[in-house]
Motif scaffolding. Structure first.
Motif: not given
Length: 140
Positions: A25-30, A32-39, A42-56
């Motif tokens: 869900a975190w990866l999908v939110l990052n 999609l072009p949906i504004p999310v507060e509390g990220q 830098p902004a590229w770190l969010n999808p990277l962390l979500a993808a790593v967590l999902l893969l593991v």
């Protein structure tokens, strides 16, 4: 020919599934072009962390479903949580320990091979009877 499969009981399966859903869900939110507060910045770190967590978490779920023991008339194949599959004979098993509705299978070198019970393992009592037929001694 009788064949039984024992799935290893992994106590963290439910939290692992929860982590997988949350990271997806975190990866999908990052993505999609949906504004999310509390990220994180830098902004590229969010999808990277979500993808790593999902893969593991997906790899660990695969490993938990893969690990177990398959018994048949010729021998048994043990697949540990980490590591390669091992083919064993019934002579490599020292004992099966019974405690209530829980069973624990030990090798001749004293290591616990797998633990299973009536609740999560289909035909657990038939598996114990099958092991006794193959010469594995039981201990209460």
């Amino acid at each position: 020919m009788k064949t039984y499969k024992i799935q290893a009981n992994f106590p963290l399966t439910i939290p692992l599934v929860f982590l997988t859903v949350i990271s997806a869900a975190w990866l999908v939110l990052n993505v999609l072009p949906i504004p999310v507060e509390g990220q994180l910045e830098p902004a590229w770190l969010n999808p990277l962390l979500a993808a790593v967590l999902l893969l593991v978490s997906v790899l660990l779920l695969y490993k938990t479903n893969r690990s177990g023991l398959v018994l048949d008339d010729n021998g048994l194949v043990y697949t540990p949580f980490f590591g390669a599959r091992r083919s064993l004979s019934y002579g490599d098993l020292a004992k099966i320990s019974t405690g209530g509705k829980s069973y624990c299978l030990y090798t001749t070198d004293g290591k616990r091979l797998i633990q299973f019970d009536d609740t999560y393992t289909k035909d657990a009592s038939q598996i114990v009877a099958f092991l006794k037929e193959k010469g594995v001694r039981s201990e209460f």
